[in-house]
Enzyme design. Structure first.
Site, PDB file in Angstrom:
ATOM      1  N   GLU A 100     -24.021 -23.217 -14.338  1.00  0.00           N
ATOM      2  CA  GLU A 100     -23.370 -23.149 -12.976  1.00  0.00           C
ATOM      3  C   GLU A 100     -22.448 -21.940 -12.841  1.00  0.00           C
ATOM      4  OE1 GLU A 100     -23.165 -25.843 -14.838  1.00  0.00           O
ATOM      5  OE2 GLU A 100     -24.534 -27.198 -13.921  1.00  0.00           O
ATOM      6  N   SER A 131     -32.358 -32.894  -6.163  1.00  0.00           N
ATOM      7  CA  SER A 131     -31.362 -33.554  -5.713  1.00  0.00           C
ATOM      8  C   SER A 131     -30.635 -32.961  -4.478  1.00  0.00           C
ATOM      9  CB  SER A 131     -30.311 -33.938  -6.672  1.00  0.00           C
ATOM     10  OG  SER A 131     -30.967 -34.629  -7.976  1.00  0.00           O
ATOM     11  N   ASP A 182     -23.367 -42.991 -11.677  1.00  0.00           N
ATOM     12  CA  ASP A 182     -23.183 -42.270 -12.598  1.00  0.00           C
ATOM     13  C   ASP A 182     -21.773 -42.132 -13.369  1.00  0.00           C
ATOM     14  OD1 ASP A 182     -25.782 -41.058 -13.034  1.00  0.00           O
ATOM     15  OD2 ASP A 182     -25.456 -39.610 -11.528  1.00  0.00           O
ATOM     16  N   ARG A 213     -23.881 -38.006  -2.126  1.00  0.00           N
ATOM     17  CA  ARG A 213     -25.208 -38.389  -2.641  1.00  0.00           C
ATOM     18  C   ARG A 213     -26.132 -39.432  -1.722  1.00  0.00           C
ATOM     19  NH1 ARG A 213     -26.574 -42.006  -7.720  1.00  0.00           N
ATOM     20  NH2 ARG A 213     -28.595 -41.709  -7.785  1.00  0.00           N
TER      21      ARG A 213
END
Lengths: 315, 275
Positions: A60, A39, A119, A169
């Site tokens: 992360e 992604s 999302d 995105r």
């Protein structure tokens, strides 16, 4: 010269391609990701330089910790994930392990802002500019389009120290005709369109929307100066000082603490006699939907921006 | 560094380091004596016996690195760095003061500090990155990292443990200063750590258990860990005594993050007196 080209291309793609270019140029460029390399497009680098790519898995915090450790051994480190996790989940590690010791780590976050879309709120980061900007030593940048992203990534690779770069995105509209046109210098805003009646200062994916708004305003007899503010920290104070008396900021981010907040600070601290309208996410959580539907819903598409400005000018 | 030092020499250095820890925390009227004293012998053994480290050239590329992940034990690291000549001894007495250079927790502005620590778990995570970076550069060196036992309650510790095993970092040697106490009380009362050995083994580490105040055991175990070039990171669980060396601080949780008062300082320095 900038113009709305009608061609849409991902800034993420520009990021991935530039990482490969940097990997070829410098032996000490390393890249980390947290299970989102497909992604974020760091997978392009991973394929080309598997020994210099480290997947941290869904972790992360440790990704940033490892990035800091790698930087102490003289590496130029890029670490990527979605903006929500890269900035939010890892915030304190970024503050203490990257920014405090001023290590050479570039956090490049994708999927920032409301336009993450379907999302929903859990993934729509509208706070990252604010929380990154509050950390000393941190540079905060939101590139404008595909070509501009390439120059941003090249520039941050040359800069020694921590940088946060956010990008969306979705594929966004290209406004520069070529890479050469899409010049970038850390800390410098750019007047894209001259105008007399007001100044629209936009950042990131909202720059093309600001250009659209400018065209609509023009049809209505209003002349808007349009400024691209790709670096939100350190912010270009001079360009704000030179702006018209009515300033509008536009960002896919909470109006608190982001570009709008940063511009408000400059106006107030310098006692500038300017009216300010902050257009962004109005301190609310987002919701699921298609990116273009959400832009409309939250008033961040060109048409809504123009309408809002005209209403404000009637007051 | 000076590999010809004998155990009695290391014990002598450790005694002076402990004396200076208590003195600097006492003068600062603030700091963490308990965990500094429990970690002292491990840090002394590393810098004075085990590590490839030249204090005259502390940023040499192929040096062994030490990360104090339990950054609140900074006084122990500062006392050692002063003994190595990297910090002026006078600075120790200005610990935690505005006019001094030494921060409450290690900062990279201090010569010899490899990464700033203090926010728990983060030094461990950074040490994984350091070990990766050293391996990329094909350096034949080791990264040492010291964690507290309470620190192992941080989630990032287990993220880092997973990554170290995944990347087969046998150039990473970690210690846990297992003194069994954290600020709020016994580790097993506050948040059970359970079987740390089994946990790290399950995460893919080679694990050793030692007496963290026995120089011979520390040295032999590190040598053994170095000889095992099997792609597994090494964890040495060092059983220690919090406040070690000062009678009234030993196993006394109240000295986790509290400085001795004037009278206590006098008594402690008397107990740790060295020639």
């Amino acid at each position: 010269m900038v113009k709305l080209t009608g061609i849409y291309k991902g800034m993420r793609k520009g990021y991935g391609e530039t990482l490969v270019e940097l990997g070829k140029k410098y032996d000490n460029v390393v890249v980390l990701d947290a299970d989102l390399s497909g992604s974020t497009q760091t997978a392009m680098f991973a394929k080309e330089f598997p020994d210099r790519f480290f997947n941290a898995g869904v972790a992360e915090q440790n990704m940033i910790g490892m990035a800091a450790g790698l930087a102490t051994t003289g590496k130029i480190v890029f670490a990527s994930s979605f903006a929500m996790f890269a900035s939010g989940r890892a915030w304190e590690i970024i503050r203490n392990l990257v920014a405090y010791p001023k290590l050479n780590v570039k956090i490049v976050a994708t999927h920032a802002g409301i336009t993450v879309g379907e999302d929903g709120a859990s993934h729509q980061t509208c706070e990252d500019i604010a929380i990154m900007r509050a950390i000393p030593n941190m540079v905060v940048i939101a590139p404008t389009d595909y070509y501009h992203t390439k120059n941003v990534i090249r520039a941050v690779s040359e800069y020694k120290g921590p940088v946060y770069v956010r990008m969306p995105r979705r594929d966004t509209e290209i406004i520069y005709e070529s890479e050469e046109e899409a010049s970038f210098e850390i800390g410098k805003g750019k007047v894209l369109v001259d105008g007399d009646d007001l100044t629209i200062i936009a950042t990131g994916e909202e720059v093309p929307e600001a250009l659209k708004a400018g065209e609509i305003l023009k049809e209505n007899g209003i002349s808007a100066e349009i400024v691209e503010m790709a670096t939100i920290k350190p912010i270009d104070e001079d360009i704000i000082k030179k702006s018209k008396d009515f300033v509008v900021t536009v960002e896919d981010h909470n109006i608190i603490g982001g570009l709008g907040g940063a511009v408000a600070e400059v106006i107030a601290s310098n006692g500038l006699n300017k009216k300010l309208l902050r257009i962004g996410i109005n301190d609310v959580f987002g919701r699921s939907g298609k990116a273009d539907e959400l832009l409309k819903h939250y008033g961040l598409d060109g048409e809504s921006i123009a309408k809002r400005i005209m209403e404000e000018m009637k007051k | 560094m000076a590999n010809n030092l004998e155990i009695k020499d290391l014990e002598k250095i450790a005694r002076k380091v402990r004396y200076n820890i208590v003195k600097m925390v006492g003068l600062a009227k603030s700091g963490h004596p308990g965990g500094s004293l429990s970690a002292t012998d491990i840090i002394v053994a590393l810098y004075f016996k085990l590590m490839n480290y030249d204090p005259k050239n502390p940023y040499k590329k192929d040096r062994d690195r030490f990360v104090l992940s339990k950054g609140h034990a900074a006084p122990a690291l500062y006392a050692v760095l002063a003994e190595l000549g990297l910090i002026e001894e006078e600075e120790l007495w200005k610990l935690r003061r505005l006019e001094g250079k030494l921060q409450g927790h290690p900062s990279m502005d201090t010569p010899g500090v490899e990464i700033c620590t203090g926010s728990l778990g983060q030094g461990f995570s950074a040490s994984v990155g350091m070990a990766l970076g050293c391996r990329l550069d094909k350096l034949n060196n080791y990264v040492y990292v010291l964690l507290g036992d309470g620190e192992c309650q941080e989630g990032i510790v287990w993220e880092a443990a997973m990554a170290a095993a995944h990347y087969k970092l046998d150039n990473l040697i970690a210690f846990i200063d297992r003194n069994k106490l954290q600020i709020d009380g016994c580790t097993e009362d506050v948040m059970s750590l359970g079987d740390l050995k089994a946990k790290f083994e399950a995460f893919g580490w080679d694990v050793f258990e030692i007496d963290g105040h026995n120089f011979e055991e520390i040295i032999n175990t590190v040598e053994k860990a170095k000889s095992l070039k099997n792609g597994k990171p090494k964890m040495i669980i060092a059983h220690t005594i919090k406040g070690k060396g000062v009678s009234f601080m030993e196993n006394n949780v109240s000295f986790h993050g509290k400085a001795p008062n004037e009278e206590q300082l006098k008594q402690a320095l008397e107990e740790l007196k060295y020639e």
